[in-house]
Design a protein around this motif. Structure first.
Motif, PDB file in Angstrom:
ATOM      1  N   ILE A 118       0.824  -1.204   0.000  1.00 12.48           N
ATOM      2  CA  ILE A 118       0.000   0.000   0.000  1.00 12.48           C
ATOM      3  C   ILE A 118       0.867   1.267   0.000  1.00 12.48           C
ATOM      4  O   ILE A 118       0.410   2.356  -0.372  1.00 12.48           O
ATOM      5  CB  ILE A 118      -0.959  -0.007   1.222  1.00 12.48           C
ATOM      6  N   ASP A 119       2.134   1.118   0.375  1.00 10.63           N
ATOM      7  CA  ASP A 119       3.054   2.261   0.414  1.00 10.63           C
ATOM      8  C   ASP A 119       3.753   2.525  -0.917  1.00 10.63           C
ATOM      9  O   ASP A 119       4.483   3.518  -1.044  1.00 10.63           O
ATOM     10  CB  ASP A 119       4.141   2.031   1.476  1.00 10.63           C
ATOM     11  N   ILE A 120       3.553   1.678  -1.898  1.00 10.39           N
ATOM     12  CA  ILE A 120       4.306   1.797  -3.151  1.00 10.39           C
ATOM     13  C   ILE A 120       4.132   3.161  -3.825  1.00 10.39           C
ATOM     14  O   ILE A 120       5.124   3.760  -4.257  1.00 10.39           O
ATOM     15  CB  ILE A 120       3.959   0.639  -4.105  1.00 10.39           C
ATOM     16  N   PRO A 121       2.921   3.711  -3.953  1.00 13.00           N
ATOM     17  CA  PRO A 121       2.814   5.040  -4.574  1.00 13.00           C
ATOM     18  C   PRO A 121       3.638   6.096  -3.844  1.00 13.00           C
ATOM     19  O   PRO A 121       4.253   6.961  -4.482  1.00 13.00           O
ATOM     20  CB  PRO A 121       1.312   5.341  -4.497  1.00 13.00           C
ATOM     21  N   PHE A 122       3.680   6.042  -2.524  1.00 11.90           N
ATOM     22  CA  PHE A 122       4.464   6.998  -1.748  1.00 11.90           C
ATOM     23  C   PHE A 122       5.957   6.819  -2.025  1.00 11.90           C
ATOM     24  O   PHE A 122       6.694   7.798  -2.208  1.00 11.90           O
ATOM     25  CB  PHE A 122       4.185   6.799  -0.255  1.00 11.90           C
ATOM     26  N   ILE A 123       6.413   5.569  -2.092  1.00  9.00           N
ATOM     27  CA  ILE A 123       7.821   5.287  -2.354  1.00  9.00           C
ATOM     28  C   ILE A 123       8.208   5.739  -3.761  1.00  9.00           C
ATOM     29  O   ILE A 123       9.282   6.317  -3.961  1.00  9.00           O
ATOM     30  CB  ILE A 123       8.111   3.785  -2.164  1.00  9.00           C
ATOM     31  N   VAL A 124       7.345   5.479  -4.733  1.00  7.34           N
ATOM     32  CA  VAL A 124       7.633   5.912  -6.106  1.00  7.34           C
ATOM     33  C   VAL A 124       7.716   7.436  -6.173  1.00  7.34           C
ATOM     34  O   VAL A 124       8.604   7.990  -6.831  1.00  7.34           O
ATOM     35  CB  VAL A 124       6.568   5.368  -7.083  1.00  7.34           C
ATOM     36  N   ASP A 125       6.823   8.132  -5.484  1.00  5.57           N
ATOM     37  CA  ASP A 125       6.904   9.594  -5.421  1.00  5.57           C
ATOM     38  C   ASP A 125       8.250  10.028  -4.845  1.00  5.57           C
ATOM     39  O   ASP A 125       8.872  10.982  -5.340  1.00  5.57           O
ATOM     40  CB  ASP A 125       5.780  10.161  -4.547  1.00  5.57           C
ATOM     41  N   ALA A 126       8.689   9.329  -3.805  1.00  4.58           N
ATOM     42  CA  ALA A 126       9.966   9.657  -3.171  1.00  4.58           C
ATOM     43  C   ALA A 126      11.117   9.493  -4.157  1.00  4.58           C
ATOM     44  O   ALA A 126      11.974  10.376  -4.292  1.00  4.58           O
ATOM     45  CB  ALA A 126      10.184   8.775  -1.943  1.00  4.58           C
TER      46      ALA A 126
END
Length: 210
Positions: A9-17
């Motif tokens: 569920i954190d993947i979009p946040f990590i990709v943004d990072a």
């Protein structure tokens, strides 16, 4: 504030990072490497992180930690070890997920880049330390770094030489320059991929009391 292992569920946040850290001007390092636009690059990064067989690289979900504040993702960071398994897993990732034309572009670009294995093998590396703008100034980076130091005796990072803000921050936290390595090339003027041509090796030893 809590810190925990990353989940899907954190993947979009990590990709943004990753994109924000790799961004320079109106492009980013991975779009340059793959010959893609940002939308396609984001898709590829998501596929890398969704791959359950991708382990122990900066593109693997199992290497990321997430900091939460009041139930919101405030920051993230990646920790990986550069042994032979690391290089094998990383080399297998791109052919599996990149389309033919983007894989061909990546191979062409990768061949033109300097080989940095002599500087980076057999080390624990911190990568993609990121704090969301909303949570800056709340000590998120400090929490992440202290958490990662509990996992290894020596922690390395390799910021771009021209990223003076990051270098100054890490030095304030106790990181020092590796006197044996100084700076090393990660780009060429003829084939510009990164927003700089050299990186610097910094490290910090764990100061915990045994």
């Amino acid at each position: 504030m809590i810190i925990r292992p990353a989940t899907k569920i954190d993947i979009p946040f990590i990709v943004d990072a990753i994109i924000n850290i790799e961004r320079t001007g109106n492009t980013d390092t991975f779009s340059n490497l793959f010959g893609t636009d940002e939308v396609t690059t984001r898709y590829y990064l998501e596929q890398f992180l969704l791959d359950d067989e991708s382990l122990n690289t900066e593109f693997s979900l199992n290497t990321y930690s997430i900091v939460e504040i009041d139930g919101e993702n405030a920051g993230c960071c990646c920790l990986f070890y550069t042994d032979s398994e690391y290089y094998q897993n990383k080399s297998e990732l791109f052919p599996i997920h990149l389309k033919k034309e983007h894989l061909q572009k990546f191979v062409e670009n990768a061949k033109a880049l300097p080989d940095t294995k002599q500087y980076s093998t057999h080390k624990y590396f911190l990568e993609y330390l990121y704090v969301d703008d909303k949570f800056r100034g709340k000590g998120v980076s400090k929490v992440i770094l202290e958490y990662l130091f509990a996992k290894t005796d020596v922690l390395y990072l390799i910021p771009l030489v021209n990223n003076t803000f990051a270098i100054d921050y890490y030095r304030r936290f106790g990181f020092v320059e590796d006197e044996n390595i100084k700076t090393f090339p990660i780009d060429t003027l003829e084939n510009k991929i990164y927003p700089g041509t050299h990186k610097i090796m910094l490290y910090k030893r764990n100061e915990k009391v045994n």
